[in-house]
Design a protein around this motif. Structure first.
Motif, PDB file in Angstrom:
ATOM      1  N   GLU A   1       0.620  29.285 -34.767  1.00 53.28           N
ATOM      2  CA  GLU A   1       1.522  30.689 -35.211  1.00 53.28           C
ATOM      3  C   GLU A   1       2.669  30.926 -35.046  1.00 53.28           C
ATOM      4  O   GLU A   1       3.462  31.597 -35.373  1.00 53.28           O
TER       5      GLU A   1
ATOM      6  N   LEU B   1       4.849  27.868 -34.559  1.00 52.26           N
ATOM      7  CA  LEU B   1       6.073  27.460 -35.035  1.00 52.26           C
ATOM      8  C   LEU B   1       6.317  28.327 -37.176  1.00 52.26           C
ATOM      9  O   LEU B   1       7.185  28.081 -37.703  1.00 52.26           O
ATOM     10  N   GLU B   2       4.951  28.653 -37.359  1.00 49.17           N
ATOM     11  CA  GLU B   2       5.417  30.105 -38.138  1.00 49.17           C
ATOM     12  C   GLU B   2       6.159  30.359 -38.057  1.00 49.17           C
ATOM     13  O   GLU B   2       7.160  31.043 -39.002  1.00 49.17           O
ATOM     14  N   ASP B   3       6.008  31.514 -36.976  1.00 53.26           N
ATOM     15  CA  ASP B   3       7.028  32.634 -37.688  1.00 53.26           C
ATOM     16  C   ASP B   3       8.585  32.451 -36.964  1.00 53.26           C
ATOM     17  O   ASP B   3       9.282  32.226 -37.916  1.00 53.26           O
ATOM     18  N   ARG B   4       8.466  30.967 -36.442  1.00 54.23           N
ATOM     19  CA  ARG B   4      10.152  30.249 -36.577  1.00 54.23           C
ATOM     20  C   ARG B   4      10.619  29.619 -38.047  1.00 54.23           C
ATOM     21  O   ARG B   4      11.335  30.093 -38.424  1.00 54.23           O
ATOM     22  N   LEU B   5       9.747  29.630 -38.499  1.00 54.52           N
ATOM     23  CA  LEU B   5       9.406  28.848 -40.025  1.00 54.52           C
ATOM     24  C   LEU B   5       9.871  29.554 -40.734  1.00 54.52           C
ATOM     25  O   LEU B   5      10.954  29.571 -41.571  1.00 54.52           O
ATOM     26  N   ASN B   6       8.900  31.044 -40.997  1.00 55.94           N
ATOM     27  CA  ASN B   6       9.837  31.833 -41.718  1.00 55.94           C
ATOM     28  C   ASN B   6      11.003  32.570 -41.482  1.00 55.94           C
ATOM     29  O   ASN B   6      11.424  32.794 -42.180  1.00 55.94           O
TER      30      ASN B   6
ATOM     31  N   THR C   1      13.806  30.904 -40.065  1.00 54.82           N
ATOM     32  CA  THR C   1      14.367  30.031 -40.503  1.00 54.82           C
ATOM     33  C   THR C   1      14.744  29.947 -41.745  1.00 54.82           C
ATOM     34  O   THR C   1      15.697  30.054 -43.028  1.00 54.82           O
ATOM     35  N   VAL C   2      13.587  30.275 -42.825  1.00 53.69           N
ATOM     36  CA  VAL C   2      13.613  30.486 -43.810  1.00 53.69           C
ATOM     37  C   VAL C   2      14.224  31.596 -44.783  1.00 53.69           C
ATOM     38  O   VAL C   2      15.329  31.599 -45.888  1.00 53.69           O
ATOM     39  N   GLU C   3      14.220  32.397 -44.212  1.00 53.91           N
ATOM     40  CA  GLU C   3      15.264  33.817 -44.592  1.00 53.91           C
ATOM     41  C   GLU C   3      15.969  34.205 -43.873  1.00 53.91           C
ATOM     42  O   GLU C   3      17.411  34.146 -44.720  1.00 53.91           O
ATOM     43  N   GLU C   4      16.943  33.065 -43.197  1.00 53.62           N
ATOM     44  CA  GLU C   4      17.447  32.515 -42.336  1.00 53.62           C
ATOM     45  C   GLU C   4      18.602  32.010 -44.216  1.00 53.62           C
ATOM     46  O   GLU C   4      19.365  32.744 -44.135  1.00 53.62           O
TER      47      GLU C   4
END
Length: 219
Positions: A32, A34-39, A41-44
């Motif tokens: 979870e 990792l998913e938050d960080r990935l999300n 990163t995607v937003e950035e």
């Protein structure tokens, strides 16, 4: 005895399962996070992409304006080259030898040694420049003389005084002066040089006494 062994095995099994469950929960928490960080990163990345797209659009707009400006400059250059008359002259007082001009009743200075006369506005017979077109013109002149007479001259426009050089009788051997002006003329206006009353200037092949002018732009 067998019952106690079975109970021990059962307890060990529970402990093993409980440890596995905790490990699974920890892994789930890590996933979870990792998913938050990935999300994030995607937003950035999406924000950066939007900024890149904006800068690209601005660059395209600037390039279009630059192209339009260059085209306008080219048109202006063509207009300047094609439409603006080329008018300029420069002359000194004497062709050869030496000359003392003045005092005299006819005070108009006739500059005989013509260095250039593009547009044929200057007459070496009369010493008069006649404006071929309406415009702003730049004129300059220099005068040289000795201390025996008033030294200097007056730039005239259609019979009216504009600017001058002047040096009274003095103890020094000779004097030299110069002046310049921008005049607005209409076609046919006449500009020329006159001596002061009782004035005298000198010239020889070194071209001490001169008269020049050229068109800045039409109006």
């Amino acid at each position: 005895m067998e019952f106690r062994s079975l109970l021990l095995l059962t307890l060990l099994g529970f402990l093993f399962v409980d440890g596995k469950l905790k490990h699974v929960e920890e892994c789930q928490i890590d996933v979870e996070a990792l998913e938050d960080r990935l999300n994030a990163t995607v937003e950035e990345l999406m924000t950066q992409k939007a900024e890149v797209d904006r800068l690209k659009k601005e660059n395209e707009d600037m390039q279009m304006r630059l192209n339009a400006t260059e085209e306008e400059i080219d048109k202006l250059k063509q207009n300047v080259g094609n439409d603006t008359p080329k008018i300029a002259f420069s002359a000194s007082l004497v062709n050869s030898g030496e000359i003392y001009r003045g005092p005299s009743a006819d005070k108009t200075l006739v500059f005989k040694r013509v260095f250039s006369n593009t547009g044929s506005g200057y007459s070496q017979d009369t010493g008069i420049f006649t404006a071929p077109v309406n415009g702003l013109y730049y004129f300059s002149f220099s005068t040289y003389g000795y201390n025996t007479h008033v030294m200097g001259a007056i730039l005239m426009k259609n019979g009216g005084r504009q600017i001058s050089t002047y040096d009274n009788l003095s103890d020094d051997g000779s004097d030299s002066s110069s002046n310049a002006v921008v005049l607005q003329l209409v076609a046919g206006d006449k500009v020329y040089m006159e001596l002061w009353d009782d004035g005298r200037v000198f010239d020889n092949h070194n071209a001490h006494t001169t008269f020049s002018g050229f068109l800045l732009f039409t109006v």
